[in-house]
Design a protein around this motif. Structure first.
Motif, mmCIF file in Angstrom:
data_model
loop_
_atom_site.group_PDB
_atom_site.id
_atom_site.type_symbol
_atom_site.label_atom_id
_atom_site.label_comp_id
_atom_site.label_asym_id
_atom_site.label_seq_id
_atom_site.Cartn_x
_atom_site.Cartn_y
_atom_site.Cartn_z
ATOM 1 N N LEU A 554 63.149 -16.055 18.100
ATOM 2 C CA LEU A 554 64.413 -16.752 18.306
ATOM 3 C C LEU A 554 65.281 -16.544 17.071
ATOM 4 C CD1 LEU A 554 62.231 -18.369 20.102
ATOM 5 C CD2 LEU A 554 63.920 -20.211 20.087
ATOM 6 N N GLY A 555 66.470 -15.979 17.262
ATOM 7 C CA GLY A 555 67.367 -15.750 16.148
ATOM 8 C C GLY A 555 68.244 -16.950 15.865
ATOM 9 N N ASP A 556 69.165 -16.776 14.944
ATOM 10 C CA ASP A 556 70.026 -17.878 14.530
ATOM 11 C C ASP A 556 71.137 -18.187 15.522
ATOM 12 O OD1 ASP A 556 68.511 -18.107 12.277
ATOM 13 O OD2 ASP A 556 69.930 -17.091 10.944
ATOM 14 N N ASP A 557 71.156 -17.481 16.660
ATOM 15 C CA ASP A 557 72.178 -17.794 17.667
ATOM 16 C C ASP A 557 71.824 -19.035 18.471
ATOM 17 O OD1 ASP A 557 70.019 -16.491 18.887
ATOM 18 O OD2 ASP A 557 71.275 -15.706 20.514
ATOM 19 N N LEU A 558 70.555 -19.489 18.374
ATOM 20 C CA LEU A 558 70.128 -20.685 19.101
ATOM 21 C C LEU A 558 69.214 -21.497 18.194
ATOM 22 C CD1 LEU A 558 70.267 -22.106 21.910
ATOM 23 C CD2 LEU A 558 68.051 -21.051 22.384
ATOM 24 N N VAL A 559 69.706 -22.646 17.753
ATOM 25 C CA VAL A 559 68.937 -23.472 16.824
ATOM 26 C C VAL A 559 68.856 -24.903 17.363
ATOM 27 C CG1 VAL A 559 69.585 -22.063 14.845
ATOM 28 C CG2 VAL A 559 70.981 -24.052 15.442
ATOM 29 N N ARG A 560 67.857 -25.598 16.887
ATOM 30 C CA ARG A 560 67.608 -26.964 17.361
ATOM 31 C C ARG A 560 68.133 -27.973 16.359
ATOM 32 N NH1 ARG A 560 66.126 -28.875 22.490
ATOM 33 N NH2 ARG A 560 65.463 -31.036 22.230
ATOM 34 N N GLN A 561 68.905 -28.927 16.880
ATOM 35 C CA GLN A 561 69.369 -30.037 16.060
ATOM 36 C C GLN A 561 69.115 -31.320 16.840
ATOM 37 O OE1 GLN A 561 73.435 -29.644 14.714
ATOM 38 N NE2 GLN A 561 73.049 -27.679 13.700
ATOM 39 N N GLY A 562 68.140 -32.100 16.381
ATOM 40 C CA GLY A 562 67.796 -33.330 17.075
ATOM 41 C C GLY A 562 67.276 -33.036 18.466
ATOM 42 N N ASP A 563 67.866 -33.666 19.473
ATOM 43 C CA ASP A 563 67.424 -33.501 20.852
ATOM 44 C C ASP A 563 68.276 -32.513 21.636
ATOM 45 O OD1 ASP A 563 65.289 -35.130 20.618
ATOM 46 O OD2 ASP A 563 66.171 -36.862 21.634
ATOM 47 N N GLN A 564 68.924 -31.581 20.935
ATOM 48 C CA GLN A 564 69.739 -30.619 21.668
ATOM 49 C C GLN A 564 69.728 -29.258 20.985
ATOM 50 O OE1 GLN A 564 73.897 -31.705 21.761
ATOM 51 N NE2 GLN A 564 73.872 -32.439 19.645
ATOM 52 N N TRP A 565 70.006 -28.251 21.795
ATOM 53 C CA TRP A 565 70.152 -26.899 21.281
ATOM 54 C C TRP A 565 71.614 -26.655 20.916
ATOM 55 C CZ3 TRP A 565 66.117 -23.953 20.070
ATOM 56 C CH2 TRP A 565 64.890 -24.182 20.706
ATOM 57 N N ILE A 566 71.810 -25.971 19.811
ATOM 58 C CA ILE A 566 73.149 -25.629 19.346
ATOM 59 C C ILE A 566 73.304 -24.118 19.378
ATOM 60 C CG2 ILE A 566 74.799 -25.770 17.443
ATOM 61 C CD1 ILE A 566 74.147 -28.462 18.744
ATOM 62 N N ALA A 567 74.370 -23.655 19.998
ATOM 63 C CA ALA A 567 74.611 -22.220 20.085
ATOM 64 C C ALA A 567 75.537 -21.766 18.966
ATOM 65 C CB ALA A 567 75.232 -21.876 21.439
ATOM 66 N N ASN A 568 75.242 -20.616 18.420
ATOM 67 C CA ASN A 568 76.071 -20.002 17.381
ATOM 68 C C ASN A 568 76.339 -18.549 17.768
ATOM 69 O OD1 ASN A 568 77.389 -19.192 15.079
ATOM 70 N ND2 ASN A 568 75.526 -19.030 13.839
ATOM 71 N N PRO A 569 77.334 -18.322 18.624
ATOM 72 C CA PRO A 569 77.573 -16.961 19.111
ATOM 73 C C PRO A 569 77.916 -15.967 18.014
ATOM 74 C CG PRO A 569 79.346 -18.455 19.783
ATOM 75 C CD PRO A 569 78.251 -19.299 19.231
ATOM 76 N N ARG A 570 78.440 -16.448 16.882
ATOM 77 C CA ARG A 570 78.779 -15.520 15.809
ATOM 78 C C ARG A 570 77.541 -14.892 15.184
ATOM 79 N NH1 ARG A 570 82.894 -13.473 16.995
ATOM 80 N NH2 ARG A 570 83.033 -12.588 14.906
ATOM 81 N N ALA A 571 76.364 -15.474 15.440
ATOM 82 C CA ALA A 571 75.131 -14.866 14.934
ATOM 83 C C ALA A 571 74.652 -13.736 15.836
ATOM 84 C CB ALA A 571 74.040 -15.931 14.808
ATOM 85 N N SER A 572 75.289 -13.574 16.997
ATOM 86 C CA SER A 572 74.889 -12.529 17.937
ATOM 87 C C SER A 572 75.564 -11.212 17.585
ATOM 88 C CB SER A 572 75.265 -12.932 19.366
ATOM 89 O OG SER A 572 75.036 -11.881 20.264
ATOM 90 N N HIS A 573 74.873 -10.118 17.865
ATOM 91 C CA HIS A 573 75.453 -8.782 17.721
ATOM 92 C C HIS A 573 75.767 -8.174 19.085
ATOM 93 C CE1 HIS A 573 74.930 -7.914 13.323
ATOM 94 N NE2 HIS A 573 74.157 -8.979 13.454
ATOM 95 N N ASP A 574 75.749 -8.981 20.129
ATOM 96 C CA ASP A 574 76.080 -8.519 21.465
ATOM 97 C C ASP A 574 77.585 -8.651 21.663
ATOM 98 O OD1 ASP A 574 76.460 -8.156 24.217
ATOM 99 O OD2 ASP A 574 74.474 -8.941 24.697
ATOM 100 N N SER A 575 78.274 -7.528 21.765
ATOM 101 C CA SER A 575 79.735 -7.545 21.841
ATOM 102 C C SER A 575 80.252 -8.268 23.070
ATOM 103 C CB SER A 575 80.272 -6.114 21.808
ATOM 104 O OG SER A 575 79.774 -5.363 22.900
ATOM 105 N N GLN A 576 79.433 -8.362 24.134
ATOM 106 C CA GLN A 576 79.874 -9.052 25.344
ATOM 107 C C GLN A 576 79.753 -10.564 25.226
ATOM 108 O OE1 GLN A 576 78.825 -7.795 29.197
ATOM 109 N NE2 GLN A 576 78.696 -5.635 28.712
#
Length: 626
Positions: A554-576
């Protein structure tokens, strides 16, 4: 479809004219929907005059010639097709043209040839594929057609031709002549040259007969369907049990009912990873191939899955098993049954800006008598892909089609563990507490670091089992498509004696193995072939596949904070995906990691590059030695 049609003599008077080439470029775009590659246009300039000169020298001036003749069920084109008549009736001779003067051959890969920077099929094998297609998709009882083939390498020296013939002699392609410069120029008579081309008995035919060939419907012959049905029937991999066989019977019942009523029918088969959707689709293809008057297709938006299935049942059936992307495959009629596997990957491009229903998918549903779609909505991983059961039901209502829904519940992957499937489904919900893993029927753990999961993968690989590493698209992928591959997936972590690091390359991006690196599998075969455990697969490589042991990073585009997942699309290298807002990206990230986490049939190791998320995973899964 074809680019040009006329007698050999008519073509000979035009092909050397630059205006003819320019007009052919324009016509190519109108017919095939894309502009020809500049290299292809250059090959026309070099090969068309050479070919017509050879054919005229062989006394074939009045025989009909088709240039760039399309084989619609495959997406391929024959360079040149001679159409004439023999004592047996209408005859077509497929000609593959090459401008090669040198090429590299390898005993390890007799079916492939390296020329320049490209690795291509042996020309005799290529011609053999064309002949087989015409025999199986065009020639039939109501339209008998004799088919032959030849490879014409008009610039090739004798030593290259000798080597190519020796390579072809090892297999069925040996029956197709491979002719070089010496064979085509040092000929005592027109008759002997025609003999070398396999055209000694070829005589002109009427334009009406040529038109019949051009108008004939391309569809699989009864012999091809029967053979495909027998092959699939005999494959243990396609044996069905439990819910799988019940679903098969329900689909066949829906197909029979739709044919009896004469109405179009849409059947949706839903199920999570490992419920056997692909196995059912393959078995149904075998069943349908055995039905009288059938014209079935097994389609998938995934080129990886298509190539794996063709390998399993044999490439002879490539027209029956095809990739569904931006157009409806040719030959589908109002009596066809279409099986669309991985329907959740069907393109809805561009993004969600579309009409009431995806255009190309709508055309497919409207053209076939029955369409069976195998669907898992939680495997939609791109904004340009995906369809839902509800949308399909609404489409059926709008179009007056019958609608049937079949849900698969029995789990056949992940060691058959319902506990693991439910645990993964809950883990990758957007919010809410995760469940502690309490199962004992699946090998699940969190890897402490990359060294630990690589040792685990290597151990299983050395024992002859398939083990693979997958990751979210959170590292660059800038290396060349072919080996040697750069180690771009790099992770650094604290060790007892200072920072430690690990790096692996992404999988190769080409569809064929590299000529000089046969142990690096091509993209479609990364999940199954030797050497795949030494590269990292991404979602687009792993989806639809399975292997025994599975690592998910699991990369830094999906991280856990408390009881929810937080998305960070800027950590993705997928141009789409990287420019999506976080709330939209979250859905695709969760679906991606859920899909990756369900590839392993026997065991999975999870690892997160984010320390907080890694701690969260460790809190859910009891620690044990991996």
């Amino acid at each position: 479809m074809h680019l040009y049609g006329g007698t050999v003599a008519e073509a000979a008077r035009q092909v050397g004219d630059e205006a003819f080439i320019a007009a052919s470029e324009q016509r190519f775009g109108r017919i095939f929907g894309v502009a020809p590659h500049p290299e292809e246009v250059q090959s026309w300039r070099r090969s068309w005059p050479a070919l017509t000169q050879i054919l005229c020298a062989a006394g074939l001036d009045s025989v009909h010639l088709l240039l760039e003749y399309s084989l619609p069920a495959t997406g391929e084109r024959i360079d040149a097709l001679l159409v004439g008549t023999t004592g047996e009736g209408l005859c077509a001779v497929a000609i593959e043209l090459k401008q090669w003067t040198h090429a590299q051959l390898s005993p390890a890969r007799p079916g492939m040839v390296r020329t320049g920077e490209r690795v291509v099929q042996h020309p005799a094998r290529q011609v053999g594929g064309y002949v087989h297609y015409l025999q199986q998709w065009v020639s039939r009882e109501d339209f008998p057609l004799t088919v032959r083939g030849a490879a014409v390498l008009h610039d090739a020296p004798a030593d290259l031709i000798t080597a190519l013939r020796a390579q072809a002699a090892r297999g069925p392609a040996s029956i197709y002549p491979v002719l070089g410069r010496g064979d085509l120029t040092s000929v005592p008579s027109a008759e002997s040259l025609a003999q070398r081309l396999g055209c000694a008995d070829l005589r002109p035919t009427s334009r009406a007969e040529v038109e019949r060939l051009l108008q004939v419907e391309h569809r699989p012959s009864p012999a091809l369907l029967a053979r495909a049905g027998n092959v699939i029937e005999g494959r243990e991999a396609f044996a069905l049990i439990g819910d799988q066989d019940l679903a098969r019977q329900e689909v066949l019942h829906a197909v029979d009912a739709a044919r009896e009523r004469g109405t179009k029918s849409i059947v949706v088969v839903t199920g999570g990873p490992g419920t056997g959707k692909t196995v059912i689709a393959c078995r149904l293809l075998g069943d349908l191939c055995r039905q009288r008057g059938s014209n079935p297709r097994l389609l998938s938006p995934s080129g990886t899955l298509t190539r794996q299935l063709r390998r399993t049942v044999g490439d002879d059936f490539r027209g029956l098993i095809a990739t569904f992307l931006n157009k409806v495959p040719a030959g589908i009629t109002t009596e066809s049954v279409v099986l669309l596997d991985e329907a959740h990957r069907a393109r809805t491009y561009p993004d969600h800006q579309r009409t009431d229903f995806p255009l190309i998918l709508g055309k497919l549903l409207g053209q076939a008598a029955v369409t069976v779609l195998f669907l898992d909505e939680r495997q939609i991983v791109r904004p340009t892909e995906g369809i839902t059961r509800k949308e399909l039901e609404q489409h059926a209502q709008r179009t007056g089609s019958s609608f049937t829904h079949i849900d698969l519940t029995t789990q056949f992957r992940c060691n058959g563990s319902h506990a693991y499937q439910e645990w993964v489904d809950q883990l990758f919900q957007p919010e809410g507490p995760g469940a502690a893993w309490a199962g004992n029927d699946y090998d699940l753990a969190v890897a402490n670091d990359p060294e630990q999961f690589i040792n685990w993968v290597t151990l299983h690989s050395n024992n002859g089992l398939t083990a693979r590493v997958t990751a979210g698209f959170c590292w660059p992928w800038d290396s060349a498509p072919t080996p040697p591959l750069q180690a771009e997936v790099e992770i650094t972590w604290p060790g007892h004696d200072g920072p430690r690091s690990w790096a692996y390359p992404w999988n190769a991006r080409t569809d064929e193995p590299d000529f000089d690196h046969p142990n690096v599998p091509a993209r479609p075969f990364w999940a199954t072939d030797t050497g795949g455990h030494e590269q990292v697969g991404c979602i687009y490589t792993a989806q639809g596949m399975e292997y025994a042991y599975n690592v998910v990073i699991l990369g830094d585009d999906l991280v856990r904070q408390g009881d929810q997942w937080i998305a960070n699309p800027r950590a993705s290298h997928d141009s789409q995906l990287r420019d999506l807002p976080p709330h939209r990206y979250l859905r695709y990230a969760l679906n991606t990691y859920r899909t990756l986490a369900t590839r392993g049939t026997k065991g999975t190791r999870l690892y997160s590059t984010d320390p907080t998320t890694q701690t969260y995973l460790q809190s859910l899964i009891p620690s044990h030695q991996t």
